[in-house]
Design an enzyme around this catalytic site. Structure first.
Site, short mmCIF file in Angstrom:
data_model
loop_
_atom_site.label_atom_id
_atom_site.label_comp_id
_atom_site.label_asym_id
_atom_site.label_seq_id
_atom_site.Cartn_x
_atom_site.Cartn_y
_atom_site.Cartn_z
CB SER A 249 5.47 -8.65 -7.68
OG SER A 249 5.71 -7.29 -7.39
CE LYS A 306 4.95 -2.67 0.95
NZ LYS A 306 4.98 -2.89 -0.50
CG ASP A 309 -0.90 10.21 6.03
OD1 ASP A 309 -1.13 10.77 7.14
OD2 ASP A 309 -0.21 10.73 5.14
N GLY A 441 8.15 -11.69 -8.18
CA GLY A 441 8.27 -10.66 -9.20
C GLY A 441 9.40 -10.94 -10.15
NE ARG A 442 13.60 -7.67 -7.92
CZ ARG A 442 14.38 -7.12 -7.00
NH1 ARG A 442 15.51 -6.52 -7.35
NH2 ARG A 442 14.04 -7.19 -5.72
#
Length: 469
Positions: A249, A306, A309, A441-442
């Protein structure tokens, strides 16, 4: 003073009943946590708990041929019950051995034998149900479970729906009253815990938790042969050839940082996930360079957009606007919340370019609103659109369909949370829960040496998957 009161007060003295803020297995934050493993260091206390469990069995007039503890926490309790009551003990393996007798249930038992499941603490009933299904698959009759502590969060009702009656030594309400009467907790803590129980009620097991025996995973090379979508075949081919199931990520704020990460860590990942809307200097030229790097290092680009709608809006967002996502992202994701229109709108743009979409079925954040019913509807939506939907963002095993990819976010080498609602499981836990690949990710980006850390995650996650094959 009753046995239950004495046990609760003893557990309190040992620090086994903790108050504060604790993240449960379900991801819910609880003001109270009960850890019966503390009793392992106190043999007399452990045996006292076991004796009281057996008293509940005798008092309920339940007949049993064998007893089985839910692995792994309740196995010591079941062992003590077996010794005290002179009842045979059996136990379930968390993973069936692929050598020897290859049994999922160990111990001496016969077909049609009745087994009582013993559990230490009951919340949702997930672990109890998983154990019961393994036992039932082995031919045993399971109609009753005895727990030391019923947290009164719906597990009893859930298990009754599955044909298992729950009997308990003590309930959470009773435990809190004992502690309050003994001045171990004040009225404020008592009310806080009661309020928590009132608003954190579970009503059913998620669909995927109703099958304890998750099928063994196929090797990535075997799965690609079963896939019809070209992008899924490409993904499994990359994972097989590079021996990596790690997705990075890449949450950085500039394009140069993104490109540097892609070049530096691309050799270790199968997917590089972007959040394009946090890039301060987005340009299509930079995205074209990212595509070149994806070809150089053989990974897919996954834009974590993501979409959520109506169909026409997501179609316009996907093919145009400032980001022109369809021109550079191999994969996108979407929420199923808007209904089938969100998939139809995205398909009109993506299929022509052999793009694919992942549906968000579950999230790794605490207190997310993805109910079991929502998850089930998401799975059904995916099954109706396999020409475009190729998997799920999830936290558990959703389907045995080898074409559907289970992507697990919220993974670190150590469990924990970030203080902002993000919960973390380990790579081993993720793949045990059904992951096909993990998203990190982190845990990598914040490391002193991101390359070395990426290698650690890559090795840990690939090894964990191979154990499931």
């Amino acid at each position: 003073m009753s046995d239950a009161v004495q046990i609760v007060l003893r557990l309190s003295e040992l620090g086994a009943i903790c108050f504060g803020e604790f993240v449960l297995k379900s991801g819910i934050k609880s003001p109270i946590y009960v850890d019966l493993r503390t009793a392992l260091g106190q043999p007399d206390l452990l045996m006292s708990i076991a004796i009281n469990i057996w008293k509940v069995v005798l008092g309920s007039d339940v007949r049993t041929d064998v007893v089985c503890g839910v692995p792994t926490g309740a196995i010591p309790l079941a062992t003590c019950v077996s010794v005290h009551a002179n009842v045979p003990l059996i136990f379930c393996r968390k993973e069936t051995k692929d050598y020897g007798r290859k049994r999922a249930v160990e111990g001496h038992y016969g077909g049609e034998h009745k087994c009582i499941v013993i559990e230490d603490v009951l919340v949702s009933g997930q672990s109890t149900m998983e154990t019961a299904e393994v036992l039932r698959d082995a031919g045993l009759k399971v109609t009753d479970a005895v727990v030391f502590l019923d947290r009164e969060q719906g597990g009893t009702t859930i298990l009754e729906k599955e044909g298992i009656k729950v009997h308990s030594v003590v309930t959470m309400s009773e435990m809190l009253k004992i502690l309050n009467d003994a001045n171990k907790i004040d009225d404020v803590v008592l009310r806080q815990c009661k309020d928590f129980l009132k608003v954190n009620q579970l009503t059913s097991l998620p669909r995927h938790l109703k099958s304890a025996s998750k099928p063994k995973k196929l090797l990535y090379g075997e799965r690609l042969k079963l896939c019809k979508h070209p992008l899924t075949r490409r993904l499994f081919s990359i994972m097989d050839e590079k021996q990596t199931n790690l997705s990075l990520s890449a949450d950085v704020s500039t394009c140069d940082e993104l490109l540097n990460l892609a070049d530096l860590l691309g050799p270790h990942v199968c997917i590089l996930k972007t959040h394009v809307d946090i890039l301060k200097d987005f340009s299509m030229d930079k995205m074209r360079k990212l595509v070149e790097l994806s070809e150089k290092h053989s990974f897919l680009i996954f834009e974590d957009r993501k979409f959520a709608d109506i169909g026409n809006t997501v179609r316009l967002q996907y093919e145009g606007g400032s980001y022109e996502v369809v021109d550079w992202a191999h994969l996108i994701n979407a929420h199923s919340l808007p209904g089938p229109g969100v998939v139809e709108g995205l398909k009109k743009v993506g299929i022509a370019q052999e793009r694919a979409c992942i549906l968000v079925a579950e999230m790794s954040s605490v207190d997310h609103l993805c109910s079991p019913q929502y998850v089930q509807k998401t799975i059904e939506m995916a099954n109706r659109n396999k020409d475009f939907i190729v998997g799920f963002i999830c936290q558990s095993y959703l389907t045995s369909d080898p074409e559907m990819v289970h992507m697990f976010p919220g993974v670190k080498l150590e469990r924990g949370n970030d203080g902002l609602g993000q919960g973390y499981m380990t790579p081993s836990e993720a793949f045990s829960n059904g992951a096909d690949l993990i998203i990190v990710g982190r845990g990598i980006l914040n490391a002193q040496d991101p390359v070395q850390m990426a290698q650690l995650y890559r090795n840990a996650s690939y090894k964990a998957y191979m154990k499931m094959t």
